[in-house]
Write a protein that holds these residues in place. Sequence first.
Motif, PDB file in Angstrom:
ATOM      1  N   TRP A 177     -38.853 -52.338 -28.925  1.00 53.17           N
ATOM      2  CA  TRP A 177     -38.463 -53.363 -29.896  1.00 53.17           C
ATOM      3  C   TRP A 177     -39.452 -53.323 -31.047  1.00 53.17           C
ATOM      4  N   TRP A 178     -38.956 -53.025 -32.266  1.00 52.59           N
ATOM      5  CA  TRP A 178     -39.793 -52.858 -33.447  1.00 52.59           C
ATOM      6  C   TRP A 178     -39.629 -54.043 -34.387  1.00 52.59           C
ATOM      7  N   VAL A 179     -40.747 -54.548 -34.893  1.00 50.92           N
ATOM      8  CA  VAL A 179     -40.754 -55.697 -35.790  1.00 50.92           C
ATOM      9  C   VAL A 179     -40.320 -55.287 -37.194  1.00 50.92           C
ATOM     10  N   GLY A 180     -39.504 -56.103 -37.831  1.00 48.48           N
ATOM     11  CA  GLY A 180     -39.090 -55.842 -39.202  1.00 48.48           C
ATOM     12  C   GLY A 180     -38.401 -57.041 -39.814  1.00 48.48           C
ATOM     13  N   LEU A 181     -37.878 -56.863 -41.009  1.00 47.18           N
ATOM     14  CA  LEU A 181     -37.192 -57.923 -41.744  1.00 47.18           C
ATOM     15  C   LEU A 181     -35.757 -57.518 -42.026  1.00 47.18           C
TER      16      LEU A 181
END
Length: 133
Positions: free
Chosen positions: A88-92
Amino acid sequence: MVFEIGAKVEVIGNHYDGSLYSYYVGVVISKEGSNHYKVKYETRLKEDKSGSLIEVVDSSHLRPIPPTHPESCYSLGEMVDAFENGGWWVGLIDGKFGSDYFRFFPENRRRETFFLGTIKNPFGLVKWKVGTL
């Protein structure tokens, strides 16, 4: 935070392998000392691909699995986790087309498309919105 043996957790990636902004699901298999746990990953493999990676992790690098709750839409500027390459990769959220969402990865300045089922609200963050899609 204390974790029980058998608990599902998310482990933050480390900067050594380029996964600083990612979390990987695993299961606690033992407690190692006062602040460490041995974790068996669900999607990360040993280098030789012979089985699941098992490693000792500092408790500060663990978080509980976030609760699941259906989200029908996300808003521009909303911080999310998106599933890619086993983590799970953090982003906007920075765009939407039909049922697809575009997510900007701040760590490498690239943009990817994700389906609704592969994004979620990040654990422990207050949902915030900059605009509406």
